[in-house]
Structures are given as structure tokens and as C-alpha cells.
Enzyme design. Structure first.
Site, PDB file in Angstrom:
ATOM      1  N   CYS A  56       2.543  46.995  78.412  1.00 29.41           N
ATOM      2  CA  CYS A  56       3.215  45.707  78.504  1.00 29.41           C
ATOM      3  C   CYS A  56       3.423  45.106  77.113  1.00 29.41           C
ATOM      4  O   CYS A  56       2.670  45.379  76.189  1.00 29.41           O
ATOM      5  CB  CYS A  56       2.371  44.735  79.305  1.00 29.41           C
ATOM      6  SG  CYS A  56       1.809  45.363  80.870  1.00 29.41           S
ATOM      7  N   ARG A  73       7.230  50.933  74.110  1.00 29.47           N
ATOM      8  CA  ARG A  73       5.851  50.987  74.589  1.00 29.47           C
ATOM      9  C   ARG A  73       5.788  51.343  76.076  1.00 29.47           C
ATOM     10  O   ARG A  73       4.721  51.665  76.584  1.00 29.47           O
ATOM     11  CB  ARG A  73       5.175  49.634  74.345  1.00 29.47           C
ATOM     12  CG  ARG A  73       5.018  49.321  72.866  1.00 29.47           C
ATOM     13  CD  ARG A  73       4.683  47.872  72.656  1.00 29.47           C
ATOM     14  NE  ARG A  73       3.392  47.531  73.200  1.00 29.47           N
ATOM     15  CZ  ARG A  73       2.254  47.543  72.513  1.00 29.47           C
ATOM     16  NH1 ARG A  73       2.270  47.876  71.249  1.00 29.47           N
ATOM     17  NH2 ARG A  73       1.130  47.212  73.080  1.00 29.47           N
ATOM     18  N   TRP A 120       4.350  46.764  82.650  1.00 31.99           N
ATOM     19  CA  TRP A 120       4.120  48.140  83.101  1.00 31.99           C
ATOM     20  C   TRP A 120       3.164  48.010  84.269  1.00 31.99           C
ATOM     21  O   TRP A 120       2.015  47.612  84.096  1.00 31.99           O
ATOM     22  CB  TRP A 120       3.522  48.937  81.955  1.00 31.99           C
ATOM     23  CG  TRP A 120       3.522  50.417  82.144  1.00 31.99           C
ATOM     24  CD1 TRP A 120       4.573  51.267  82.021  1.00 31.99           C
ATOM     25  CD2 TRP A 120       2.382  51.225  82.453  1.00 31.99           C
ATOM     26  NE1 TRP A 120       4.152  52.558  82.234  1.00 31.99           N
ATOM     27  CE2 TRP A 120       2.819  52.565  82.504  1.00 31.99           C
ATOM     28  CE3 TRP A 120       1.029  50.963  82.693  1.00 31.99           C
ATOM     29  CZ2 TRP A 120       1.979  53.619  82.788  1.00 31.99           C
ATOM     30  CZ3 TRP A 120       0.190  52.019  82.972  1.00 31.99           C
ATOM     31  CH2 TRP A 120       0.666  53.337  83.016  1.00 31.99           C
ATOM     32  N   ASN A 127      -0.867  40.612  79.156  1.00 27.96           N
ATOM     33  CA  ASN A 127      -1.125  42.054  78.994  1.00 27.96           C
ATOM     34  C   ASN A 127      -2.595  42.294  79.296  1.00 27.96           C
ATOM     35  O   ASN A 127      -3.432  41.492  78.887  1.00 27.96           O
ATOM     36  CB  ASN A 127      -0.882  42.496  77.558  1.00 27.96           C
ATOM     37  CG  ASN A 127       0.586  42.572  77.209  1.00 27.96           C
ATOM     38  OD1 ASN A 127       1.449  42.350  78.049  1.00 27.96           O
ATOM     39  ND2 ASN A 127       0.869  42.879  75.950  1.00 27.96           N
ATOM     40  N   GLY A 128      -2.894  43.412  79.922  1.00 31.46           N
ATOM     41  CA  GLY A 128      -4.296  43.732  80.199  1.00 31.46           C
ATOM     42  C   GLY A 128      -4.541  43.783  81.693  1.00 31.46           C
ATOM     43  O   GLY A 128      -3.600  43.824  82.498  1.00 31.46           O
ATOM     44  N   GLU A 139      -0.645  71.134  71.791  1.00 36.16           N
ATOM     45  CA  GLU A 139       0.254  70.049  71.404  1.00 36.16           C
ATOM     46  C   GLU A 139       1.705  70.391  71.791  1.00 36.16           C
ATOM     47  O   GLU A 139       2.440  69.541  72.288  1.00 36.16           O
ATOM     48  CB  GLU A 139       0.119  69.783  69.897  1.00 36.16           C
ATOM     49  CG  GLU A 139       1.029  68.732  69.320  1.00 36.16           C
ATOM     50  CD  GLU A 139       0.911  67.356  69.954  1.00 36.16           C
ATOM     51  OE1 GLU A 139      -0.022  67.113  70.745  1.00 36.16           O
ATOM     52  OE2 GLU A 139       1.778  66.514  69.681  1.00 36.16           O
ATOM     53  N   LYS A 183       3.958  68.110  74.320  1.00 35.18           N
ATOM     54  CA  LYS A 183       5.289  67.579  73.970  1.00 35.18           C
ATOM     55  C   LYS A 183       6.292  67.999  75.039  1.00 35.18           C
ATOM     56  O   LYS A 183       7.105  67.202  75.494  1.00 35.18           O
ATOM     57  CB  LYS A 183       5.776  68.095  72.611  1.00 35.18           C
ATOM     58  CG  LYS A 183       5.103  67.570  71.390  1.00 35.18           C
ATOM     59  CD  LYS A 183       5.419  66.139  71.042  1.00 35.18           C
ATOM     60  CE  LYS A 183       4.438  65.201  71.663  1.00 35.18           C
ATOM     61  NZ  LYS A 183       3.195  64.944  71.056  1.00 35.18           N
ATOM     62  N   GLU A 196       5.733  66.055  78.392  1.00 34.00           N
ATOM     63  CA  GLU A 196       5.958  64.612  78.461  1.00 34.00           C
ATOM     64  C   GLU A 196       7.405  64.212  78.291  1.00 34.00           C
ATOM     65  O   GLU A 196       7.831  63.221  78.873  1.00 34.00           O
ATOM     66  CB  GLU A 196       5.033  63.844  77.503  1.00 34.00           C
ATOM     67  CG  GLU A 196       5.231  64.132  76.065  1.00 34.00           C
ATOM     68  CD  GLU A 196       4.208  63.406  75.188  1.00 34.00           C
ATOM     69  OE1 GLU A 196       3.656  62.395  75.601  1.00 34.00           O
ATOM     70  OE2 GLU A 196       3.991  63.869  74.057  1.00 34.00           O
ATOM     71  N   HIS A 204      -7.189  86.782  81.045  1.00 33.45           N
ATOM     72  CA  HIS A 204      -8.246  86.257  81.917  1.00 33.45           C
ATOM     73  C   HIS A 204      -7.661  85.398  83.039  1.00 33.45           C
ATOM     74  O   HIS A 204      -8.383  84.620  83.647  1.00 33.45           O
ATOM     75  CB  HIS A 204      -9.268  85.474  81.087  1.00 33.45           C
ATOM     76  CG  HIS A 204      -9.937  86.334  80.066  1.00 33.45           C
ATOM     77  ND1 HIS A 204     -10.850  87.319  80.396  1.00 33.45           N
ATOM     78  CD2 HIS A 204      -9.789  86.414  78.720  1.00 33.45           C
ATOM     79  CE1 HIS A 204     -11.250  87.937  79.295  1.00 33.45           C
ATOM     80  NE2 HIS A 204     -10.614  87.405  78.270  1.00 33.45           N
ATOM     81  N   LYS A 225       3.599  53.967  75.195  1.00 36.82           N
ATOM     82  CA  LYS A 225       3.252  54.387  73.838  1.00 36.82           C
ATOM     83  C   LYS A 225       1.782  54.140  73.551  1.00 36.82           C
ATOM     84  O   LYS A 225       1.144  54.912  72.863  1.00 36.82           O
ATOM     85  CB  LYS A 225       4.129  53.633  72.832  1.00 36.82           C
ATOM     86  CG  LYS A 225       3.875  53.997  71.382  1.00 36.82           C
ATOM     87  CD  LYS A 225       4.246  55.452  71.100  1.00 36.82           C
ATOM     88  CE  LYS A 225       3.948  55.866  69.670  1.00 36.82           C
ATOM     89  NZ  LYS A 225       3.916  57.328  69.552  1.00 36.82           N
TER      90      LYS A 225
HETATM   91  C1  F6R Z   1       1.504  62.185  73.195  1.00 40.19           C
HETATM   92  C2  F6R Z   1       1.030  60.840  73.041  1.00 40.19           C
HETATM   93  C3  F6R Z   1      -0.297  60.475  73.607  1.00 40.19           C
HETATM   94  C4  F6R Z   1      -1.131  59.774  72.537  1.00 40.19           C
HETATM   95  C5  F6R Z   1      -2.447  59.260  73.135  1.00 40.19           C
HETATM   96  C6  F6R Z   1      -3.325  58.612  72.073  1.00 40.19           C
HETATM   97  O1  F6R Z   1       2.744  62.365  72.591  1.00 40.19           O
HETATM   98  O2  F6R Z   1       1.686  60.024  72.455  1.00 40.19           O
HETATM   99  O3  F6R Z   1      -0.962  61.593  74.086  1.00 40.19           O
HETATM  100  O4  F6R Z   1      -1.366  60.666  71.502  1.00 40.19           O
HETATM  101  O5  F6R Z   1      -2.170  58.331  74.129  1.00 40.19           O
HETATM  102  O6  F6R Z   1      -2.677  57.543  71.469  1.00 40.19           O
HETATM  103  P1  F6R Z   1      -3.212  56.900  70.133  1.00 40.19           P
HETATM  104  O7  F6R Z   1      -3.092  57.921  69.054  1.00 40.19           O
HETATM  105  O8  F6R Z   1      -2.341  55.707  69.891  1.00 40.19           O
HETATM  106  O9  F6R Z   1      -4.643  56.536  70.376  1.00 40.19           O
END
Ligand code: F6R
Length: 616
Positions: free
Chosen positions: A2, A27, A74, A100-101, A489, A493, A496, A512, A611
Site C-alpha cells: 500500500c 509497489r 493492496w 498502511n499495515g 534467482e 525472475k 514472477e 535425483h 515491491k
Molecule cells: C524478487 C523480489 C523479492 C524481494 C524480496 C525481498 O524479484 O523482488 O523476492 O527480493 O521480497 O525484498 P527486500 O530486498 O526489499 O527485502
């Protein structure tokens, strides 16, 4: 997650609020709303879906007001509908709140307020908060409406269990907006004849660079001419005015179609920024003053724990290899959401790092607090210098990657890996790493940004490969040793942003179980740079090819025979294996980006994702 934007000044508030919300769009959200105060009352406009829907509503109704609060929601409690969108009003209808929260005890509070004849029109915890503040406002005997509103906020919030960043307006006090925070960020923007409130500074950086980052338990009152911060329990609070060190352009896409692509291309520079002023050729080591630890203290460290979530956790896994191989200190990665509920054994000289781009991830913050509770020294590897994690750690290393807006983390990963390489170099040099080895690593590190530029020049080739595989339903990612986290990773990517199911594995794990999945429709991406396990990776590729699985390989230039076994190859420049994740991850970022674009996905705002994950 949010977003909150508030404005009070001489200008019409709604364009400023809508622009601020747009800057917070990245976000993640599923509805938006605003409330405007014009001295004759408070008008509330809300819409499910994109901010564009709210913008249209504002254009149709043309509400006026030089003070306002706004929100992107959100959904947590209740579906993303118009009526669940913020702002919410209290029982009197004269007070409006954005929040927010999460209010954990909202059900008890709601049940109690119902006994006081309060009626609710949404399913949200925020409406309960609005009613609670309104209840205390109505009960108050204070005559001055501003004092009365601040007092109501101070009376209501201690009754709340959970987290909040809020902005509140009341019709009786049209010259103020009241804000408060606990566990959810809130910043005050200071302008000439105008003041702002926001959950993230990027929402207001176009208007002012002078800001006050609020602390937990702060209650702020902003007016056109000033601001005042009190402690929730009364009394003045500590206030520090900070200067924002990035511009609104840094938070814009520029000529790139998406933030993600811009941020992928920023990596040569963001890595330079992570290393700037931190390498000493004279001593063949790294200088990390932010750790605030003497060489003697660092030498005593006998165990390192790295805690993080998602991409930051993968960067931590690369860090584990680096620290163990360069400094020989036993290191473990603990997923922050697990660490907070586990009882991880530690030693007296354990050093913990929490790694977070946003510095606001709730699980990572909880891991930090748990570590501190247990007396473990805990430092941060953080991008957002004003974040809660940055402020609650005893020191650490800022990654200086600049604002990362695309929901998929890219440049923060490479900058986190770069600073962990510096950390490993420093720790190595106070143990047994020779100055020759240290200098060689410095030379190689300094060459990395240009090598990334070379990989980025292959974008058209990677796009072609992406288009060839864009239709698939699944993908496997394989890597060994320090490139195993890169496989994870790459898979993250892909999942997501393209919504293709993908999983990452150590290459040898294939036989395995995973190999059962291999078929012509399931491509495997092998991260196979020319290192000590290159030949092993080639054998694994052959196992996949023998079962007619297509293979995309990320390999080191100068070793073209890999083309004999893989269907498609993306080359990276030569580099020592310790630094290879900084290069091998780049093609994977571009591959997922171009596949997502080819599939028509909303790259910067993938579905269901936020985000910064500030709720558990
Ligand atoms: C993946 C992604 C998330 C963040 C995770 C941690 O692309 O963006 O997996 O890496 O939510 O976020 P931070 O680094 O902000 O603690």
C-alpha cells in the site's frame, strides 16, 4: 504494498496526490482513493483497480481542496472493491483515514465498537481504525479541534495491535493532516507554504528534497506552514531533517519501455557505485567503515548468518560461498521468515547480516529484531538508507544502487553481491588471504562493470532466444557451486514476471528426481561458466539432451564447443569463478524480461506481487 500520499498547501491537492500515487504504483496495489478537504467538508473518492480509474473519477467530478490524503491499497482484509478502498470514514462521517499495515486485533475492536452502535460499510481493518479514532475524538472534551484530533490519534493507537502508517483528516480541523507510524514507513516532505506526507519518499521527491523520516511511535501534524512531531505518549519527538540524494528522474523510466529493463541496464553503474571509495590497492583490501567494527572485532567473528527474503536471500547464498572461500568463516543463510521463528544456535562471536533492498521487508525486520533480542550483533546490507532496517541495525553496508522501481529485483541483486564480495575480501585479508590474491580480486572486480556492458550488448540475441521459448509452460534452471543461487534467482525472475513455472537446482540434483520432468517442451537453462565444474555441467547438459530436452547455456566466451551440446548459448566474458554470478545473472534477467514481454505480461507490476512486503 500500500502507498500513502498527503498534501496540504496552496495548490489544488488532487493532481499532486494522483501524481504521487502514480510514483508509488510499482509497489503493487489493487485499488486507490483520495479524500480532499476544502473547508466545507471532506469529499472521498475511491475506485477498485488501477489509479487510472480514480483519475477518471476525479476528472468527472472535479473535486476541489488544498489539503488531501490518498492511498493505493493492496488487499489484506476484504476484496479489492470500491467500498474496501481507502480512505475510510468514521461513524460521524467527518473524519477520514488512510492506512498502511495490518490491525491484528481489528475484530475485537470492531465487535466492541458495534456495542457502541457503530455501523461499518467495509470489511477492512482500516475502517475500524477510523471509527476508533473518531470514537476518541467524539469523547474528547478538548475545545481546540487540532489538539482534539491529535489527542484522539494518541488515545486510539495504543489500543491497536499490529502495524500502521496512517494519515488522518477531520472536517473540524481543515488546516491539518495528522500522521503516525508504527512498523510502516512514513515521511514528511517540507516545502515552501506546503507540506507532504508519504509512505515512500519517491512519491514526493518531485516537490521537495527536504524530508523528515518519522520513527515508530511518532505522531506528526502537518499544516501549510509547518509540522510538529510528538511522541505517541505525549512530549516532543526527536526530529532530523534529511536531504534526499536522488532526483525524480532517477525514479523515472526515461527512454526505456519498462523500469526493469532500465534497471538491468543500470548495473554497470550501480556496481561501480557499490564499490566507489571502498577498495584500497595499497592494502589490497576493502574499506567498509559502515560496519563500525575494528579489525580486531572482525577477526574474532567465528560464524556469520545472512538473513533475507527472495532475491536478497539468493544474493546471501552467493555471499555464503564468497565468505567461506575467501575468509574461511563458517557462514549460513537463513531465510528471514524462518529465522524469526527458529532457534538458530549461535556463538558469542556470531555476526549476522540482514540483506534487504527496501529495508522494510517485515520478515527481514523481524529476523533483525530476533537477532538483537538474542544479543547477536546484527548489521544491514541495505539499499534504502532511510528504511527501518537501516535505522535499527548497528551498522552495515549501503549498496547505493539508487531507487529500484521494477517489482522484480535486478540491480539490487548485483549490488548486494558486489558488497558481499567486498566484505569477503576484507574478512579474507584479516585472516589468511595474501595481498597478491587480494589485488587480483580488486583488478577483476573493477573490470566487472565493463564486462556487464558487453553482455548487455547481446540483448538482441537474448531477445531472439526468449521469443523462441516464450510459449513454454515450464523451465528448469541449473547451476553448480556459486552459480546454484544464480539458478534459483533465474527461476524466481522467470516465475514472477512471465508466470512460467520455473525451478532452480544444483545441476547434479537432476538425476535425483528432476530429470523425470525433462521432455522436448521443457527447456533447461544451464549456468555453465568455464570453472572447475564446467565439465560436470557439460555431462548434465548431455543427460538432458539425451532425453530431448532443449538447453539454453550461459557459458564463458572462448569455449565454443558448448554449442555442440546446447541448443542456444549466451556468452559471458571470462572472469574468476568467485565473481561469475555478477555476470551470469545478467542474461537470465534479460531472458525473463524478454519472455515476459513476448507473453504480454505487465513486467513492472506483476500480478499479486508488491515491491516491498511490509505485512507478514
Ligand atoms: C524478487 C523480489 C523479492 C524481494 C524480496 C525481498 O524479484 O523482488 O523476492 O527480493 O521480497 O525484498 P527486500 O530486498 O526489499 O527485502
Amino acid at each position: 504494498m500500500c502507498g500513502i500520499v498527503g498534501y496540504i498547501g496552496k495548490r489544488q491537492a488532487s493532481p499532486i496526490l494522483l501524481d504521487g500515487l502514480r510514483r508509488l504504483e510499482y509497489r503493487g496495489y489493487d485499488s486507490a482513493g483520495l479524500a480532499l478537504s476544502n473547508g466545507r467538508g471532506i469529499e472521498v473518492l475511491r475506485r477498485a483497480g488501477r489509479i487510472e480509474n480514480l483519475r477518471k473519477l476525479v476528472a468527472e467530478t472535479n473535486p476541489r481542496g488544498e489539503a488531501g490524503i490518498s492511498h493505493t491499497r493492496w488487499a489484506t482484509h476484504g476484496a479489492p472493491t470500491d467500498s474496501n478502498a481507502h480512505p475510510h470514514r468514521d461513524q460521524s462521517g467527518r473524519l477520514a483515514v488512510v492506512h498502511n499495515g495490518v490491525i491484528e486485533n481489528y475484530q475485537q475492536l470492531r465487535d466492541w465498537l458495534k456495542t457502541e452502535d457503530h455501523k461499518f460499510s467495509s470489511e477492512t481493518d482500516t475502517e475500524v481504525l477510523a471509527h476508533l479514532i473518531g470514537y476518541h475524538y467524539d469523547q474528547s472534551e478538548e475545545q481546540d479541534p487540532v489538539q482534539r484530533l491529535v489527542g484522539a490519534v494518541q488515545a486510539a493507537l495504543p489500543r491497536v495491535k499490529g502495524t500502521y502508517g496512517i494519515a488522518v483528516m477531520h472536517e473540524d480541523a481543515p488546516s491539518v493532516i495528522v500522521g503516525a507510524r508504527l512498523g510502516s514507513p512514513l515521511v514528511v516532505g517540507l516545502g515552501a507554504d506546503e507540506h507532504f506526507l508519504a509512505s515512500d519518499v519517491s512519491a514526493i521527491v518531485a516537490h521537495t528534497k527536504d524530508v523528515v523520516y518519522l520513527n515508530d511511535y511518532d505522531v506528526v501534524t502537518i499544516t501549510r506552514d509547518g509540522f510538529d512531531v510528538k511522541h505517541l505518549e505525549g512530549g516532543e519527538a526527536r526530529v532530523t531533517v534529511s536531504r534526499v540524494d536522488f532526483t525524480e528522474d532517477d525514479a523515472e523510466k526515461g527512454d526505456f519501455p519498462h523500469y526493469m529493463l532500465k534497471e538491468i541496464h543500470e548495473q554497470p553503474n550501480s556496481i561501480r557505485n557499490a564499490m566507489r571509495g571502498r577498495l584500497s590497492r595499497d592494502e589490497a583490501t576493502a574499506i567498509l567503515g559502515g560496519l563500525q567494527m575494528t579489525p580486531q572485532e572482525l577477526r574474532q567473528v567465528d560464524r556469520i548468518i545472512l538473513s533475507a527474503c527472495g532475491t536478497a536471500c539468493h544474493a546471501g547464498m552467493v555471499g555464503e560461498y564468497l565468505i567461506e572461500s575467501l575468509a574461511r568463516i563458517p557462514t549460513e543463510v537463513e531465510i528471514a521468515s524462518e529465522f524469526r521463528y527458529r532457534n538458530v544456535p549461535t556463538t558469542k562471536d556470531t555476526l549476522q547480516f540482514v540483506i534487504s533492498q527496501s529495508g522494510e521487508t517485515i520478515d527481514t525486520l523481524a529476523a533483525l529484531r530476533e537477532a538483537k533480542r538474542k544479543g547477536i550483533k546484527c548489521l544491514g546490507i541495505v539499499n534504502n538508507v532511510a528504511s527501518t532496517i537501516a535505522r535499527e541495525t548497528d551498522g552495515g553496508i549501503y549498496i547505493h544502487a539508487g531507487p529500484e522501481i521494477g517489482v522484480a529485483a535486478t540491480k539490487s541483486f548485483t549490488s548486494q553481491v558486489a558488497v558481499m564480495t567486498l566484505l569477503s575480501l576484507l574478512l579474507g585479508r584479516i585472516h589468511h588471504l595474501s595481498s597478491t590474491d587480494g589485488l587480483e580480486l580488486i583488478d577483476e572486480l573493477e573490470a566487472i562493470p565493463d564486462k556487464i556492458t558487453d553482455i548487455l550488448k547481446q540483448a538482441a540475441h537474448i531477445k531472439q532466444i526468449a521469443e523462441k521459448y516464450a510459449h513454454v509452460d515450464g523451465m528448469l534452471f541449473m547451476g553448480r557451486l556459486i552459480n546454484y543461487p544464480v539458478a534459483l534467482e533465474g527461476a524466481l525472475k522467470m516465475k514472477e514476471i512471465s508466470y512460467i513455472y520455473a525451478s532452480g537446482h544444483p545441476s547434479a540434483e537432476l538425476k535425483h528426481g528432476v530429470i523425470a520432468l525433462v521432455k522436448p517442451e521443457l527447456p533447461s537453462v544451464f549456468i555453465a561458466p568455464h570453472d572447475a565444474v564446467f565439465e560436470k555441467n557439460i555431462s548434465n547438459i548431455e543427460e538432458v539432451k539425451a532425453r530431448k530436452g532443449p538447453v539454453i547455456a550461459v557459458a564463458t566466451e572462448g569455449h565454443p564447443h558448448i554449442e555442440k551440446v546446447a541448443d542456444d548459448v549466451i556468452y559471458i566474458p571470462r572472469c574468476p569463478s568467485a565473481l561469475s554470478p555478477l555476470l551470469t545473472v545478467i542474461p537470465l534477467q534479460l531472458l525473463s524480461y524478454y519472455i515476459a514481454v513476448a507473453r504480454g505480461c505487465d513486467v513492472d507490476k506483476p500480478r499479486n506481487l508488491a515491491k516491498s512486503v511490509t505485512v507478514e
